[in-house]
Design a protein around this motif. Structure first.
Motif, mmCIF file in Angstrom:
data_model
loop_
_atom_site.group_PDB
_atom_site.id
_atom_site.type_symbol
_atom_site.label_atom_id
_atom_site.label_comp_id
_atom_site.label_asym_id
_atom_site.label_seq_id
_atom_site.Cartn_x
_atom_site.Cartn_y
_atom_site.Cartn_z
ATOM 1 N N MET A 97 0.583 5.104 -1.852
ATOM 2 C CA MET A 97 0.521 6.308 -1.376
ATOM 3 C C MET A 97 1.646 7.078 -1.613
ATOM 4 N N LEU A 98 2.934 6.428 -2.080
ATOM 5 C CA LEU A 98 3.699 7.318 -2.698
ATOM 6 C C LEU A 98 3.110 7.804 -4.115
ATOM 7 N N ASP A 111 0.788 -1.401 0.035
ATOM 8 C CA ASP A 111 -0.054 -0.142 0.003
ATOM 9 C C ASP A 111 0.921 1.036 -0.348
ATOM 10 N N VAL A 112 1.973 1.268 0.508
ATOM 11 C CA VAL A 112 2.823 2.336 0.533
ATOM 12 C C VAL A 112 3.479 2.794 -0.793
#
Lengths: 367, 536, 401
Positions: A272-273, A268-269
């Motif tokens: 988000m990036l 998920d990161v």
């Protein structure tokens, strides 16, 4: 207007980042079910037509932004009012995207962090960028374009290797015929994201080669449109239609399904990036257009002075435009397209073009 | 940050009015004449130099000349004075017939670089830069002989910028030696050198060097202008100059490059940059500088391109590791525990079970401890340094973990951060990562990954807004230029270095000729070769 | 300007003070829920068991580990899952953290009554992973399942999830089903969900005791046990053994299994192991009625021959292939019949009909369960025998001579 010049590659990059900014995140045309990608493509086609109007207007007045030539076309008084409305429109949109962005963060990871803080820090970053000027924004765009593309390719490969893509989810194509698709195209995908290109009417004068404008902008639109289409196809194929419809952020759902070798998972990161970068550019460009428009309308010499106050306005607007997410989305789907997008993206520019056409013909005749 | 600087500027305006130079010596003895009586000259010198004991006076008395030689012991080469001048003077006594001053000058002196000075103002200038002055009775002039000859360090290996392959010489504290080191490398008449003195008290020699025809003349004028504007009492190191002429004060990134390696300076000159030499320091600064330059090590060009490309990418990666590794640790352990695989999350949790501090405090303690150790290691005498590093390793690595103050993961994170930080070739860039690391750590504590991203974004916006002598700092990445990518992330083979960076150099753009790509001899050549081989 | 700047700086400087109560959660304040067991409750609707990992006892690094039990189980109850989870706070000193939850266990009793009520909470919560796998506690309660200690894998959860994976790869009698898959087939009109069953075999009383770990032949252990069929969120039956295998064949999930065939009159004399297989299901409409075609392509190697056979002869190989095909086909047909009897389209045939003829599908979709039980299904198996290990003919051949 600021004294800045950008290259055509920089404009291209900005357009791609801008178009993909929130369109990839929130998922567009979901009402069309497995045919969402068709509505994206149709929206792209319509968006290009719209952009031709903007480009024509720009070529009539290649040195000034929309808020200036609108006064030349319709006269000082009406022009000023219309220009002012446009500024408010841009501000509203930037506040809207900011809200989208903040909502996503607060629903997924930062559930107990106040929206105010998340948005305030984003606004701070954006104000800083706008304060530094358009050239800097363009350069940052180039840096992040590479980053976004690397992430996108990586994500694409991971999704493929995880075996998530089931193309049969896309069938049957056109199950309900063309009508619903056309409806959704005109009501949603045409305006968002492709019609939002009208923010570039404020920014095109910065281009150092005005002749290339059509090639660059339409190229950028096509690239981003294809990217969005591919993303939509992947979303539908890997989530299946029911889940695709139920997810407020389909791409997030897709990314969180990635699981490779039981180690590469929970990515998920990366999402988000991407979200940060895309959201940043979308809000920044709207905000910058609003700031430049204001300083142009009120004849301010230095737009930098109003960056902070306008940033605050956007911050608080983003918090107060809707009391909950459902209201926010409802506004976005029903009110905004009809009362904002259609007039500002389509009706007014068409009107302007017609008047401008006759005015310029008159001029030519006199000459 | 420019907002801040504006605020400060307003405050500083009042201060800038007082002219330091005027206060220092209100009536500068510029146009005073030299006295006829050399005794009076001596007493005047003694008075004005406060009877400094290192000022040597040697009186001489020849046929019709009486006078005194004045020099500063240690600055002037006394052998030179006695061997060449005094000897010559005594031997050639016979030839001194007429008592004209010119005669003395012409006949007697076997030393080169002679100059006549006429007023008192020049006396100190030459005396203090190591020259010898001859005052002769009855003349209002003095002879100034170049006898500069103080002790200087021999040229040695560079101590801060090491490389595996490449020349092993480095600059020293003498400006003349340094410029000569460059001259020896670039034997072109286009290598131009201009000298000026900066520092109202120190009167330091500062030299600008560039290759005419390659350099952008605008940059040269800009550099000169900025140097001329400097009004400061002292210049003790090139860092003074660097800080006085850089574009942006409010930044932690170096916008001017400094090095102690002559090969680096030479290559930069050939790319069209301007080098500024300052007397008294082995560090030469070059401008304009771009971001990527700080990741280019001299070895990159001496070893083959594939290897240097890999290593350069590694360096850039390690810059980012040094910047965000502790912040990542903090945000993973306090915000995004779902990010890591389950077994790893459990392992980290197990290690942190007994740690009394929150992750941020833990990270802060360890990072600060490490920074203290590193700083102490720099300052300590070499012999003690070893001991400190052992103590440090034990304290950080062993005892702190065993006592349960910090988790072993944290030790891993700190050490990888530190090691990654050392791999940036430029100290100036590495130290800015060190500083920013703490800010990003703080942001990560408040907002996790979002905080890190915000920090990095702020940093990139800032980087993109920087300029060094008019050149965008992030060029050629942003603004992107496809033709300049040969030396950015990927170092192309040397034969592919077709052009110099056009933003920096003007005019003579071409670097390599056509058809420089090496390869085996073409088919027809080889045939001939083998034919010959058969015959013989 | 200055004022705004000051304002922002102020905002920035008070961040640390404010942020104390935000999303920060130290690792040491979290209880990692590894598995969630949901049972039919006595007083409330649900009894929920939270299997929480005890990190110090799992991770070997510290040296102090290994002493205690790797997991602790807390129980709580509530009318909704969220309520149960909040009630658990009374007993657990730390915050329950679900992001690493890898397994959802549902008690058989609850499964029979319907499990629709538990899924929205799991899907909606951003912290909970929808890739979490689901199993049914067959013949036992979910609580018994999550409390059982296992011997090889310190974490019982990883035993179950790994086993699901390996047995899907090696045996083909279980299916990995995660929350997403379940919900997708739940809402689809042309497909019914399946969930693998798990049982505690042996002495259930000792299962949660550390004694269970002290013996080499554990008295109680977890074992996969059949696949549960669901209709409208209710468990309506089980398919076991070869039938389960048949279902996995149709669903195109077989990557490895084994097939016994008779040879020379000896029962189960030859064993082959499929290496790769690919199942294609397609639908055709004839006379307004759907027909389903299942084509299974399978490549296998011979893994055992316990009689004399001349496998150097391609004709013999062809015979073996034929027999293998028959066996697989019989397994598949058996399970399809079973499903048709139960009117439960677990294979997604309805979706294929949808693709083949959307208009027809619109008419029959609400009645598909009935239609399904009458639909004709044709099964074709195309086996390919590729290799036969590092021996040519078996030693049996020489024995006979």
């Amino acid at each position: 207007m600021e004294k800045a010049k950008i290259k055509s590659t920089q404009l291209f990059v900005l357009i791609v980042l801008f178009e993909m900014g929130s369109a990839l995140v929130v998922g567009i045309g979901t009402d069309a079910k497995q045919d969402a990608w068709i509505t994206v493509l149709l929206g792209l086609a319509g968006g290009i037509c719209l952009f031709l109007i903007y480009a024509k207007l720009f070529l009539y007045y290649p040195d000034v932004p929309l808020t200036s030539y609108i006064q030349k076309i319709t006269g000082k008084f009406i022009g000023r009012i219309l220009g002012f409305l446009y500024v408010i429109y841009f501000m509203y949109l930037s506040a809207r995207v900011l809200r989208d962005f903040g909502e996503l963060l607060t629903t997924t990871i930062y559930s107990s962090t106040p929206l105010l803080i998340i948005n305030a820090l984003m606004v701070l970053t954006i104000v800083y960028a706008v304060y530094k000027g358009f050239e800097v924004i363009a350069r940052v765009g180039e840096l992040y374009f590479a980053l976004v593309y690397c992430i996108a390719l990586l994500g694409f490969m991971l999704i493929m290797f995880s075996g998530l893509v089931h193309m049969e989810n896309l069938r049957p194509i056109l199950e309900n015929g063309w009508m619903p698709i056309l409806k959704i195209t005109l009501g949603q995908t045409l305006n968002f994201p492709f019609g939002e290109m009208n923010v570039f009417t404020m920014l095109l004068p910065y281009l150092n080669e005005p002749k290339k404008v059509k090639r660059v902008c339409i190229g950028g639109m096509i690239l981003s449109g294809l990217n969005i289409t591919i993303a939509t196809v992947i979303n539908i194929a890997s989530l299946g239609v029911p889940l695709f419809e139920r997810s407020p952020f389909p791409l997030l759902s897709t990314v969180s399904k990635i699981s490779l070798a039981n180690f590469i998972e929970r990515l998920d990161v990366f999402f988000m990036l991407y979200l940060m970068v895309g959201g940043f550019f979308k809000i920044t460009l709207f905000f910058y257009a609003a700031v430049i428009g204001t300083s142009d309308l009120f004849g301010l010499k230095d737009y930098k002075k109003i960056c902070f106050p306008m940033g605050l306005i956007i911050l608080f607007a983003s918090l107060s435009i809707a009391s909950n997410y459902a209201e926010h989305i409802k506004e976005g789907i029903i009110i905004v397209p009809i009362f904002l997008h259609w007039p500002f993206q389509i009706i007014v520019p068409v009107g302007l073009l017609i008047i401008a056409f006759f005015r310029n013909r008159k001029k030519q005749l006199i000459n | 940050m420019s907002i801040l600087s504006k605020l400060f500027k307003k405050k500083n305006k009042s201060k800038q009015n007082d002219n330091y130079r005027q206060q220092q010596d209100p009536d500068a003895p510029k146009n005073l004449p030299i006295l006829r009586d050399y005794h009076e000259n001596i007493s005047r010198l003694k008075e004005e130099l406060g009877n400094s004991t290192d000022v040597a006076f040697r009186e001489f008395n020849l046929k019709q000349y009486k006078g005194v030689a004045v020099y500063i012991d240690g600055l002037a080469n006394s052998n030179m004075i006695s061997d060449f001048f005094m000897d010559a003077l005594l031997k050639n006594q016979e030839e001194l017939q007429s008592d004209s001053f010119q005669n003395l000058v012409d006949k007697v002196t076997s030393l080169g670089n002679l100059r006549i000075i006429n007023n008192w103002g020049q006396v100190y200038e030459s005396l203090l830069s190591g020259n010898t002055l001859f005052f002769v009775e009855g003349h209002t002039k003095a002879i100034n002989v170049e006898t500069k000859g103080w002790d200087k360090r021999a040229i040695s290996e560079p101590t801060t910028q090491l490389s595996i392959r490449g020349p092993k010489d480095s600059f020293i504290e003498s400006i003349r030696t340094n410029t000569a080191l460059i001259r020896r490398r670039i034997k072109s008449p286009n290598l131009w050198l201009e000298t000026m003195k900066i520092g109202t008290v120190t009167q330091t020699d500062v030299a600008i060097m560039y290759v005419k025809g390659i350099v952008n003349d605008k940059v040269v004028t800009e550099v000169k202008e900025r140097l001329n504007q400097i009004n400061i009492d002292s210049v003790l190191e090139s860092g003074y100059i660097e800080q006085l002429i850089e574009d942006q004060t409010w930044t932690s990134f170096p916008t001017i490059f400094h090095t102690e390696r002559p090969d680096v300076v030479s290559s930069q000159l050939l790319e069209g940059r301007v080098a500024i030499f300052v007397d008294g320091t082995p560090f030469v600064i070059t401008a304009p500088a771009v971001f990527i330059q700080f990741f280019q090590a001299p070895d990159d060009y001496y070893s083959r391109f594939d290897i240097s490309t890999g290593i350069r990418l590694l360096r850039i990666l390690s810059f980012f590791i040094a910047l965000i590794a502790p912040a990542l640790y903090i945000s993973i352990t306090t915000f995004h525990q779902e990010m890591v695989p389950t077994t790893m999350a459990i392992a980290i949790a197990a290690q942190r079970e007994n740690v009394p501090f929150p992750a941020f405090v833990e990270a802060l303690i360890m990072e600060v401890t490490f920074e203290i150790l590193r700083e102490a290691g720099l300052r300590l005498p070499r012999a003690v340094g070893q001991a400190v590093s052992i103590v440090g390793a034990l304290v950080i690595g062993q005892a702190a973990v065993q006592a349960g103050f910090v988790s072993p993961v944290m030790v891993i994170v700190v050490s990888i951060t530190a090691i990654a930080n050392f791999s940036t070739p430029s100290f100036a860039m590495a130290i800015s990562a060190r500083l920013l690391r703490f800010i990003i750590m703080a942001l990560a504590t408040f907002l996790g990954f979002y905080g890190i991203m915000l920090g990095v974004m702020f940093m990139t916006i800032h980087l993109c807004s920087l300029r060094s002598f008019g050149i965008p700092y992030m060029s050629p990445i942003a603004p992107f230029n496809i033709n300049q990518q040969q030396d950015v992330l990927i170092r192309f083979p040397i034969w592919a270095f077709k052009n110099r960076p056009p933003l920096i150099s003007k005019g003579n753009i071409k670097r390599t000729g056509k058809g420089q790509k090496p390869g085996p001899p073409s088919q027809s050549d080889r045939k001939q070769d083998s034919d010959q081989g058969d015959q013989s | 300007m200055k004022m705004f700047l000051a304002l922002f700086l102020l905002l920035f400087s008070i961040l640390p003070v404010l942020s104390g109560c935000w999303n920060q959660k130290e690792l040491t304040d979290l209880a990692f829920v590894m598995a969630l067991g949901v049972d039919k409750g006595k007083n409330h609707r649900f009894d929920v068991a939270f299997q929480i990992v005890n990190p110090g006892n799992v991770s070997a690094g510290q040296g102090q580990g290994g002493g205690g039990l790797p997991i602790a189980v807390y129980k709580s109850s509530g009318d909704t899952l969220t309520e149960a989870a909040r009630n658990a706070a009374l007993k657990v000193s730390r915050r329950l953290y679900y992001a690493h939850c890898n397994l959802l266990v549902i008690g058989e009793k609850l499964a029979k009554e319907g499990i629709l009520d538990i899924f929205d909470a799991l899907e909606r919560d951003p912290g909970f992973r929808t890739t979490t796998e689901i199993v049914i506690a067959r013949d036992s309660t979910a609580e018994e399942l999550v409390t059982t200690l296992t011997i090889l894998d310190k974490l019982p959860v990883s035993k179950v999830t790994k086993e699901l994976q390996t047995s899907e790869d090696m045996l083909g009698e279980t299916l990995k089903v995660n929350i997403d898959d379940f919900i997708t087939s739940l809402v689809s009109k042309g497909k019914q969900p399946l969930i693998t069953g798990y049982s505690v075999i042996g002495d259930k009383k000792i299962a949660d005791n550390s004694q269970n770990l002290q013996i080499t032949t554990t008295k109680a252990f977890l074992s996969a046990n059949g696949i549960g069929l669901f209709r409208k969120g209710k468990l309506i039956g089980w398919i076991n053994g070869y039938k389960a295998r048949g279902a996995v064949w149709v669903l195109n999930k077989v990557s490895g299994t084994d097939v016994n065939i008779d040879w020379n009159g000896k029962k189960n004399a030859i064993n082959v192991t499929p290496l790769r297989s690919r199942t294609k299901v397609s639908a055709k409409i004839k006379n307004g009625k759907p027909m389903i075609n299942v084509v299974i392509k399978e490549e296998s190697i011979i893994s055992e021959i316990n009689t004399n056979a001349d496998i150097s002869n391609p004709n013999e190989i062809a015979k073996i292939e034929k027999k293998v095909g028959k066996v697989i086909k019989s397994q598949v047909i058996e399970v399809i019949k079973e499903a048709q009897n139960k009117k439960c389209d677990i294979f997604g045939f309805g979706e294929k009909v949808h693709l083949a003829n959307p208009k027809l599908w619109k008419r029959i979709q609400n009645n598909w369960d009935e239609q399904f039980s009458e639909t004709k299904v044709f099964v074709t198996v195309k086996p390919y025998q590729r290799r036969s290990g590092v021996r040519r003919n078996p030693f049996w051949n020489e024995l006979k001579q």
